[in-house]
Design a protein around this motif. Structure first.
Motif, short mmCIF file in Angstrom:
data_model
loop_
_atom_site.label_atom_id
_atom_site.label_comp_id
_atom_site.label_asym_id
_atom_site.label_seq_id
_atom_site.Cartn_x
_atom_site.Cartn_y
_atom_site.Cartn_z
N MET A 122 0.83 -1.21 0.00
CA MET A 122 0.00 0.00 0.00
C MET A 122 0.86 1.25 0.00
SD MET A 122 -3.12 -0.73 2.56
CE MET A 122 -3.03 -2.26 3.43
N ALA A 123 2.01 1.16 0.70
CA ALA A 123 2.87 2.34 0.85
C ALA A 123 3.51 2.76 -0.47
CB ALA A 123 3.93 2.07 1.89
N VAL A 124 3.43 1.89 -1.48
CA VAL A 124 4.04 2.22 -2.77
C VAL A 124 3.28 3.36 -3.47
CG1 VAL A 124 4.49 1.30 -5.09
CG2 VAL A 124 5.02 -0.07 -3.07
N GLY A 125 1.99 3.46 -3.18
CA GLY A 125 1.14 4.43 -3.87
C GLY A 125 1.67 5.84 -3.80
N ARG A 126 2.04 6.25 -2.61
CA ARG A 126 2.45 7.64 -2.41
C ARG A 126 3.68 8.02 -3.26
NH1 ARG A 126 1.22 10.75 2.77
NH2 ARG A 126 0.29 8.80 3.49
N PRO A 127 4.82 7.29 -3.12
CA PRO A 127 5.98 7.68 -3.94
C PRO A 127 5.72 7.51 -5.44
CG PRO A 127 6.41 5.66 -2.72
CD PRO A 127 5.15 6.22 -2.18
N ALA A 128 4.93 6.51 -5.82
CA ALA A 128 4.64 6.32 -7.25
C ALA A 128 3.90 7.53 -7.78
CB ALA A 128 3.82 5.05 -7.46
N ALA A 129 2.91 8.03 -7.01
CA ALA A 129 2.12 9.19 -7.45
C ALA A 129 3.01 10.43 -7.54
CB ALA A 129 0.97 9.44 -6.47
N GLN A 130 3.90 10.57 -6.55
CA GLN A 130 4.75 11.75 -6.57
C GLN A 130 5.76 11.69 -7.71
OE1 GLN A 130 5.90 11.60 -2.46
NE2 GLN A 130 4.08 12.71 -1.79
N GLY A 131 6.28 10.49 -7.96
CA GLY A 131 7.20 10.32 -9.08
C GLY A 131 6.51 10.59 -10.40
N GLN A 132 5.29 10.11 -10.51
CA GLN A 132 4.53 10.33 -11.73
C GLN A 132 4.33 11.82 -11.96
OE1 GLN A 132 0.43 9.20 -11.60
NE2 GLN A 132 0.15 10.31 -13.48
N PHE A 133 4.01 12.54 -10.91
CA PHE A 133 3.83 13.99 -11.03
C PHE A 133 5.13 14.62 -11.52
CE2 PHE A 133 4.45 18.22 -9.11
CZ PHE A 133 3.46 18.90 -9.80
N PHE A 134 6.27 14.19 -10.94
CA PHE A 134 7.55 14.76 -11.34
C PHE A 134 7.77 14.59 -12.84
CE2 PHE A 134 12.00 14.07 -12.41
CZ PHE A 134 12.54 15.29 -12.03
N PHE A 135 7.52 13.37 -13.35
CA PHE A 135 7.81 13.13 -14.76
C PHE A 135 6.82 13.84 -15.69
CE2 PHE A 135 10.22 9.48 -13.02
CZ PHE A 135 11.46 9.83 -13.55
N VAL A 136 5.57 13.91 -15.30
CA VAL A 136 4.62 14.63 -16.15
C VAL A 136 4.98 16.12 -16.16
CG1 VAL A 136 2.21 15.27 -16.52
CG2 VAL A 136 2.77 12.98 -15.77
N ALA A 137 5.34 16.64 -14.98
CA ALA A 137 5.71 18.05 -14.90
C ALA A 137 6.96 18.32 -15.74
CB ALA A 137 5.94 18.46 -13.45
#
Lengths: 148, 657
Positions: B36-51
């Protein structure tokens, strides 16, 4: 009221409201649909008389004429097979030009002139209103069948 | 090189979105905290790459890299820098990238403000948002890659559509998307709740501020958009019931129903399954709006992209989202029955009425927007559904909504007696009927619609004053400052938003009844009159802009011989595409706008000028601003912040007031 009959009233009221709303929507629909006809259809008498509808096609080259007041414009809309004279009072959209696609909304007068209340042109240089494109395409298809 | 980096980082974002979509969901179903804890860093990483990807595209625009096809089609070296930057979302590909960026931003916001959420619930919320991201990133990469190269590169770009070279277009799309996409959070909360079977007052309480903030953005975005249409299209109108406008209005209507129904679910535990359905509906309509605007299936003055392949992809996405969520709903919702009971006369009933009416209104807009598409697709002729339909439907549907709005705040939750409430409401009602009729006659426009509009608006204003007085009277004995401070922010939010509706109605009614316009042929020194204003035409000068040439007219406006304003409407010709544009000039006043736009030049040297007199039109936007401000107050309520510190109590029963 018992809980059961209370719920009945609530549901009944909701249903009545919905029915009223649907009736309202359908009625408004009936009265306010604007149909589209190609110039060929209009010439063939398929367009409704005394009712607002739309026609579309190309603005015929050399047809735009302004009357003395400067506000009334006359032009012709063609689907390359048939042509309808149009008169319109008001400012024309920026991309309204001879030889370009346009859609006009209004009524057909007894003398065969289309009195437009609204003139629509697209806001992109290369884009023809789909209805106008449709009219020209229909005319081409009809022309092709006749030639064969 | 930079565009390729942008492209790659978009691919990486898609990979992370997949991780975010799958891993936390699996973790939630197996109850494994590490997954479950993977969700948070994955979402933040995704934001970084889209940005990062978004920054790359912006860089390509700023440096006028015309070897990128999208840049070549929507920018030009002569385009001013700020329009080169906003050109990023000026068309299909870039605006989808903005969509993805905004979604990633919302997701990151959820990860930041989610400390109080149970791990399982957060994992599911992020999982659902991850799936939405996967859908859109795949859509971008498969059908609409903004980084597609154009080889050899173009020497010069085609420039951004001149209609979009306007300050309104700098903020309108980001605001609108923040609203549209923000409903995906409400949607994710609803789906997560369905999955966990936990749909109590706590869930509604978590969901409320998110939904309200999304609604605020959507309200602001629509208002800015209609303002743009008003001054930029040069026809002096503000709302045309154009399919593109309807595309954002439908989710707004359902979103408005949703924030009210969430209030009931939070306070009383009722309407639970209905709230879930609304959350699904609001987000589906946001997707449908994207589909309508971006697929080119509709005829509209401002539909942009036209590519059936893309339309098909969004349609597929839409079907999957609606289909899966409705299936889940059908499977899980029967468990949700229950919640607080309520009497026939109660605040719940008023809010139920509001919900039904807003949903029907939304459905009627949907019908009017889609019906022409269906007929066309079935080959049954081409039709259009114009403003008369929407007006014929809207006035009767919205009038009872406003009436309920006046009753609701006076009614108690659970049950109330009708008599005392009627006695409280009656004086304001009688006064507003008198005001409505009186004002309509005073302005010489006594039609049923004007009387109705003015009476409703007067009632909203009077009842708002009355409600405030009643609220202040509740704590007799306390100092007035303490009484003001004692009112919760959420109550001010409701009050402001409802008052905003009243101001909005005044604007719509008066501009509809009293607006005047005149098209007139003018030459140097000539004078025209409209609505008591005199307009003197002072000729036309050349005025060149950075990427256009313009003819700029000067008109002196006076009233009773007193000069009021000098207006300078322009007719521009944008060089790159040779596209003409009308730039209206407006003297904005608190009680009226005087609006002038320049038509074409006639062979004899005179010009066609359109003059408009628009009374109270600013009140429309003022009303929207008050509604949005109300939303901000509602979302900022202290209760939601307190909840971040301790976890919310479960169960609705304890919340019953």
């Amino acid at each position: 009221m018992k809980p059961r009959s209370k719920r009945l009233v609530l549901v009944g009221g909701g249903v009545a409201l919905l029915v009223a709303a649907v009736a309202l929507v359908l009625n408004a629909f009936q009265q306010n649909l604007v149909f589209f006809h190609t110039p060929t259809e209009v010439v063939a008498g398929k367009a409704p008389s005394g009712k607002t509808f739309r026609i579309g096609g190309l603005v015929e080259t050399g047809s735009i004429r302004r009357e003395a007041d400067g506000i009334t414009v006359r032009f012709a809309v063609t689907d390359t097979a048939k042509t309808i004279p149009v008169s319109y009072r008001g400012t024309l959209p920026d991309l309204f030009k001879e030889g370009k696609g346009a859609v006009v909304q209004g009524r057909l007068e007894a003398d065969g002139t289309f009195r437009a209340t609204e003139v629509l042109a697209k806001h992109d240089e290369n884009y023809m209103p789909p209805e106008a494109a449709h009219a020209v395409e229909q005319a081409h298809k009809a022309g092709a069948t006749v030639a064969q | 090189m930079i565009p390729e980096l942008g492209h790659f980082s978009l691919v990486l974002a898609l990979v992370l979105a997949l991780v975010q979509a799958v891993v936390p969901m699996v973790g939630a179903s197996r109850n494994r905290l590490t997954l479950m804890a993977v969700g948070r860093p994955a979402a933040q990483g995704q934001f970084f790459f889209v940005a990062f990807s978004f920054a790359c595209l912006t860089w390509a625009f700023v440096t006028s890299d015309f070897s990128v096809e999208y840049v070549a089609l929507h920018s030009n070296t002569a385009t001013p820098l700020y329009y080169r930057i906003t050109g990023v979302w000026g068309s299909h590909e870039g605006s989808l990238l903005l969509w993805a960026l905004v979604l990633a931003l919302w997701t990151v916001a959820v990860t930041v403000f989610s400390r109080h959420l149970p791990d399982v619930f957060l994992a599911r919320v992020l999982g659902v948002l991850g799936w939405v991201s996967v859908g859109f990133l795949a859509f971008l990469l498969v059908t609409s890659n903004p980084f597609e190269r154009l080889l050899p590169g173009a020497p010069e770009g085609r420039d951004l559509n001149p209609l979009l070279q306007d300050p309104g277009m700098i903020i309108h799309p980001p605001l609108l998307y923040m609203g549209y996409v923000g409903f995906s959070v409400a949607f994710a909360f609803a789906i997560a709740a369905l999955l966990s079977g936990r749909m109590d007052a706590a869930w509604a309480r978590w969901s409320r501020p998110w939904t309200t903030v999304a609604w605020v953005f959507l309200t602001a975005g629509i208002a800015v958009g209609s303002g743009w249409a008003y001054y930029e299209l040069g026809w002096g109108g503000w709302w045309f019931w154009d399919p593109v406008e309807n595309a954002s209005f439908m989710p707004w209507l359902l979103g408005t129903a949703l924030i009210h129904s969430l209030a009931v679910t939070e306070k009383r535990g009722a309407f639970r399954s209905w709230t879930v359905l609304l959350a699904i509906g609001a987000f589906s309509l946001s997707l449908l709006g994207t589909f309508l605007v971006r697929s080119g299936v509709i005829t509209s003055v401002h539909a942009f992209a036209t590519d059936p392949k893309r339309g098909l992809f969004i349609l597929f996405l839409l079907v999957v989202v609606i289909g899966v969520s409705l299936l889940l709903y059908a499977w899980r919702a029967p468990r949700l029955a229950g919640g607080g009971g309520f009497a026939f006369v109660s605040r719940e009933t008023a809010l139920l009425g509001n919900n039904v009416l807003l949903s029907v209104a939304s459905a009627s807009v949907l019908l009017g927007t889609l019906y022409p598409l269906f007929l066309d697709a079935l080959g049954m002729g081409k039709i259009s559904v114009g403003p008369p339909y929407f007006e014929a439907v809207f006035v009767p549907l919205m009038t009872p909504v406003v009436v309920l709005m006046m009753f609701g705040p006076f009614l108690r939750w659970k049950g109330d007696t009708l008599g005392p409430v009627l006695r409280r409401v009656a004086p304001a009602f009688a006064a507003s009927v008198a005001i409505g009729v009186g004002t309509a006659f005073a302005i010489g426009h006594a039609t049923p619609r004007t009387v109705l509009g003015l009476a409703l608006a007067a009632w909203v204003v009077l009842a708002s004053v009355q409600q405030l007085a009643a609220r202040l009277g509740e704590r007799a004995g306390a100092s007035s400052a303490a009484r003001l401070r004692g009112i919760p922010s959420a109550w001010w939010g409701m009050w402001l938003a409802h008052l905003g509706v009243g101001i909005f109605i005044i604007g719509v009614t008066l501009v509809g009844s009293l607006n005047q316009s005149l098209d007139v042929k003018m030459r140097d020194g000539q004078r025209a009159e409209l609505a008591g204003y005199g307009f003197v035409f002072r000729g036309v000068q050349d005025a060149a802009g950075p990427n256009y040439d313009a003819a700029r007219a000067t008109l002196e406006v006076s009233r009773d011989g007193v000069a009021i304003a000098t207006l300078r409407p322009e007719k521009r010709l944008y060089r790159a595409q040779g596209m003409p544009m009308t730039e209206a000039s407006i003297d904005i006043g608190p009680f009226r706008d005087v609006y002038v736009s320049l038509g074409e030049q006639l062979p004899d040297g005179s010009w066609i000028v359109s003059l408009y007199f628009k009374p109270f039109i600013s009140w429309i936007w003022l009303g929207c601003a008050l509604m949005a401000l109300g939303g901000i107050f509602a979302a900022a309520d202290r209760r939601y912040r307190r909840l971040a510190e301790r976890s919310a109590p479960a169960g609705a029963a304890r919340q019953a007031a």
